[in-house]
Design a protein around this motif. Sequence first.
Motif, mmCIF file in Angstrom:
data_model
loop_
_atom_site.group_PDB
_atom_site.id
_atom_site.type_symbol
_atom_site.label_atom_id
_atom_site.label_comp_id
_atom_site.label_asym_id
_atom_site.label_seq_id
_atom_site.Cartn_x
_atom_site.Cartn_y
_atom_site.Cartn_z
ATOM 1 N N ASN A 76 39.183 -36.589 10.484
ATOM 2 C CA ASN A 76 38.432 -35.459 11.104
ATOM 3 C C ASN A 76 37.497 -36.273 11.905
ATOM 4 O OD1 ASN A 76 38.671 -32.589 12.688
ATOM 5 N ND2 ASN A 76 36.523 -32.264 11.508
ATOM 6 N N SER A 77 36.631 -35.457 13.275
ATOM 7 C CA SER A 77 35.757 -35.225 13.924
ATOM 8 C C SER A 77 35.304 -34.619 14.810
ATOM 9 C CB SER A 77 36.265 -36.815 15.349
ATOM 10 O OG SER A 77 36.707 -36.154 15.926
ATOM 11 N N GLN A 108 34.048 -34.435 17.681
ATOM 12 C CA GLN A 108 35.015 -33.745 19.237
ATOM 13 C C GLN A 108 36.786 -33.353 19.060
ATOM 14 O OE1 GLN A 108 34.084 -36.997 17.843
ATOM 15 N NE2 GLN A 108 32.776 -38.466 19.631
ATOM 16 N N LYS A 109 36.805 -33.250 17.848
ATOM 17 C CA LYS A 109 37.802 -32.673 17.431
ATOM 18 C C LYS A 109 37.706 -31.113 17.333
ATOM 19 C CE LYS A 109 41.294 -36.037 14.788
ATOM 20 N NZ LYS A 109 40.609 -37.260 14.687
ATOM 21 N N THR A 152 38.752 -39.843 25.084
ATOM 22 C CA THR A 152 38.925 -38.748 24.038
ATOM 23 C C THR A 152 40.090 -37.304 23.868
ATOM 24 O OG1 THR A 152 36.898 -39.658 23.302
ATOM 25 C CG2 THR A 152 37.588 -38.125 21.997
ATOM 26 N N ARG A 192 43.692 -38.852 23.627
ATOM 27 C CA ARG A 192 44.188 -38.422 22.552
ATOM 28 C C ARG A 192 44.053 -37.399 21.574
ATOM 29 N NH1 ARG A 192 40.719 -42.783 23.119
ATOM 30 N NH2 ARG A 192 39.113 -42.319 22.154
ATOM 31 N N THR A 193 42.978 -35.968 21.269
ATOM 32 C CA THR A 193 42.942 -35.841 20.819
ATOM 33 C C THR A 193 44.012 -33.978 20.916
ATOM 34 O OG1 THR A 193 40.486 -35.868 20.033
ATOM 35 C CG2 THR A 193 41.301 -33.753 19.108
ATOM 36 N N PHE A 234 47.357 -35.673 19.725
ATOM 37 C CA PHE A 234 47.733 -35.767 18.472
ATOM 38 C C PHE A 234 47.711 -33.985 17.631
ATOM 39 C CE2 PHE A 234 44.743 -34.912 14.161
ATOM 40 C CZ PHE A 234 45.603 -35.535 13.607
#
Length: 148
Positions: A26-27, A29-30, A65, A68-69, A72
């Motif tokens: 996890n991040s 940003q997510k 980002t 990509r997120t 996902f």
Amino acid sequence: MEKYEDNFESFLENFKNTVSKLGYKNSIQKDYILKILYFNDDHLSAEQIVAIAKTSYKVDMGIATVYRTVKFFEELNIVNSLDVGDGVKRYELNLSLHHDHMICTLCNKIIEFHDDVIEEQQKKVAKNSNFILKDHIMTIYGLCKDCQ
């Protein structure tokens, strides 16, 4: 669906557990992208997500980002994307019951709707064609009341 902060915290915790179980990291940003989508009723573009992150949360994240997120999130079926015909994908969390969309071809306004009759008719069409309906996306294009 009313959106309360404690509901979001529970939602976020479930997301983190799911991601961890799948072997992904996890991040922050997510987390922020989920928060932005959770607390916003609009269908947001990646650019809008970046802008909200910066203005509302003082979080700097790149557009790559975000793309990509959300990709996902789509793979995990957490987010749905919608293209109103202008080539820009817009995103919404997949939290509510199934709904369809009407899109104004002049102002790009998105109106969500649900109609039981249409849903049943789609099931009948699939059954009559010996087709197993798994999912569907219905988008109606036209002019909203403001643009007529």
